[in-house]
Scaffold this active site. Structure first.
Site, PDB file in Angstrom:
ATOM      1  N   TYR A  11       0.829  -1.214   0.000  1.00  0.00           N
ATOM      2  CA  TYR A  11       0.000   0.000   0.000  1.00  0.00           C
ATOM      3  C   TYR A  11       0.866   1.268   0.000  1.00  0.00           C
ATOM      4  O   TYR A  11       0.813   2.079  -0.938  1.00  0.00           O
ATOM      5  CB  TYR A  11      -0.935  -0.065   1.212  1.00  0.00           C
ATOM      6  N   ASN A  92      10.377 -11.594  10.245  1.00  0.00           N
ATOM      7  CA  ASN A  92      10.265 -10.714   9.074  1.00  0.00           C
ATOM      8  C   ASN A  92      10.967  -9.388   9.296  1.00  0.00           C
ATOM      9  O   ASN A  92      11.701  -8.901   8.440  1.00  0.00           O
ATOM     10  CB  ASN A  92       8.792 -10.384   8.803  1.00  0.00           C
ATOM     11  N   TYR A 141       4.812  -6.041  17.256  1.00  0.00           N
ATOM     12  CA  TYR A 141       5.094  -5.255  16.045  1.00  0.00           C
ATOM     13  C   TYR A 141       5.962  -4.044  16.384  1.00  0.00           C
ATOM     14  O   TYR A 141       7.029  -3.841  15.785  1.00  0.00           O
ATOM     15  CB  TYR A 141       3.763  -4.820  15.401  1.00  0.00           C
ATOM     16  N   ARG A 278      -9.204  -4.632  21.093  1.00  0.00           N
ATOM     17  CA  ARG A 278      -8.259  -5.478  20.356  1.00  0.00           C
ATOM     18  C   ARG A 278      -6.923  -5.460  21.105  1.00  0.00           C
ATOM     19  O   ARG A 278      -6.449  -4.373  21.470  1.00  0.00           O
ATOM     20  CB  ARG A 278      -8.109  -4.906  18.940  1.00  0.00           C
ATOM     21  N   ASP A 281      -3.740  -2.503  21.353  1.00  0.00           N
ATOM     22  CA  ASP A 281      -4.112  -1.156  20.871  1.00  0.00           C
ATOM     23  C   ASP A 281      -3.909  -0.102  21.966  1.00  0.00           C
ATOM     24  O   ASP A 281      -4.569  -0.151  23.000  1.00  0.00           O
ATOM     25  CB  ASP A 281      -5.604  -1.123  20.497  1.00  0.00           C
TER      26      ASP A 281
END
Ligand code: UFG
Length: 328
Positions: A11, A92, A141, A278, A281
């Protein structure tokens, strides 16, 4: 310049590559298409379908194309998923990221623009967030991106490796050509627009009991075109030294406000349903963009949320099923 863009079919990567090419740079897109789309690669760009785990391909790409600098955007980047599957994130974002740095060093390329994130800050008390705010990620993350920033700092010190780390807040909106298409889609704006377009029955609101004015999370939504401009400035800045910048506007909108504004822009009723919070968050994330504005002269041109939503809605209407659909 000749730039290798990792994640250039994604994106943000597609819009950054578009901007690089329109500004006269040469872009070589390196993407394994795990999240990206072949259709999101600019026709003028060279495309290499390969993985960052593949050192041989990386070195070949850097050498064959006489790359001068790298914009490193390939990453796993979902807060919620990272809590469920930290292994994927550290592999990753850190192990494969190191592969890239080591391939660059082997060839002697020492200029990098790195896609970092507001998630490095965790849930800070003080808003807006400046770059020197405490960094205590609340999810793997953010932790994986913070770890990579630290690696970069030591590579700079030892090897004079020059980088600009851009801590994105919430990327949103679209260019005329490229927009947001994830499967599954987890982001609030495209999900809200999918409901408006009749592709989903409702959008779930993850948590309405946060310490915010309407109880939903507040985010600083930044237009992907302004993000792209910042990458061009950052690329130039790697000539003179390493730095870290926030990329946001300094204003926040709640999930409730995003839904309401999307109703106005689309003219459609958008049904919502309450859902539990969630994992991972933070309640509020609002950037202070002062440092990149004063150091690099970044001057955002698309900062109104209604314009951001309009651009995303336009793209949504012209790509009703995202990339690669027969209807496009
Ligand atoms: N949300 C909903 N319903 C949805 C989707 C999201 O209520 O269907 C809420 C989330 O709980 C959150 C807010 O909308 O409170 C924004 O969520 P997004 O998934 O759109 O974005 P995030 O803030 O989780 O994460 C994004 C990027 C990250 C980046 C972060 C920085 O995906 O890579 O912004 O602020 F780190």
């Amino acid at each position: 310049m000749k730039i290798l863009v990792t994640g250039g079919a994604g994106y943000i990567g597609s819009v950054v590559s578009e901007r690089l090419i329109t500004q006269g740079h040469e872009a070589v897109i390196y993407d394994n298409l795990s999240k990206g789309h072949r259709e999101a690669v600019m026709p003028e760009a060279e495309f290499i379908e390969a993985d960052l785990a593949d050192s041989r391909q990386l070195i070949k790409a850097l050498e064959d194309h006489k790359i001068e600098a790298v914009i490193h955007m390939a990453a796993a980047s979902l807060v919620g998923e990272s809590v469920q599957n930290p292994q994927l994130y550290f592999r990753n974002n850190d192990v494969n990221g190191l592969n890239l740095l080591d391939a660059m060093l082997q060839i002697g390329i020492k200029r990098l623009v790195f896609s970092s994130t507001a998630a490095v800050y965790g849930a800070p008390e003080t808003m807006p967030i400046t770059e020197d705010a405490p960094q205590n990620p609340t999810n793997p993350y953010g932790e994986s991106k913070l770890a990579f920033e630290k690696i970069l700092r030591w590579y700079d010190e030892a090897y004079q490796f020059r980088y600009v780390s851009l801590r994105y807040f919430n990327a949103a909106g679209a260019s005329e050509r490229f927009g947001e298409d994830h499967e599954p889609e987890t982001h609030i704006i495209p999900n809200v627009l999918r409901v408006a377009a009749g592709r989903m029955s409702h959008v779930s609101i993850f948590g309405e009991d946060y310490p915010t004015p309407d109880g939903t999370c507040v985010r600083d939504y930044v237009h992907v075109l302004d993000l792209a401009d910042a990458h061009i400035l950052a690329l130039k800045a790697t000539e003179t030294g390493s730095r870290t910048y926030n990329l946001g506007y300094g204003s926040g909108y709640s999930v409730g406000e995003v839904v309401e504004m999307a109703r106005q822009i689309t003219g459609k009723w958008i049904s919502t349903e309450s859902a539990p919070r969630r994992a991972g968050d933070p309640p509020i994330l609002i950037a202070s963009p002062d440092k990149i504005m004063s150091d690099l002269g970044w001057s955002p041109r698309h900062s109104e949320l209604d314009r951001i939503l309009e651009s995303a809605w336009r793209w949504h209407l012209s790509h009703p099923h995202g990339y690669g659909s027969a209807n496009n």
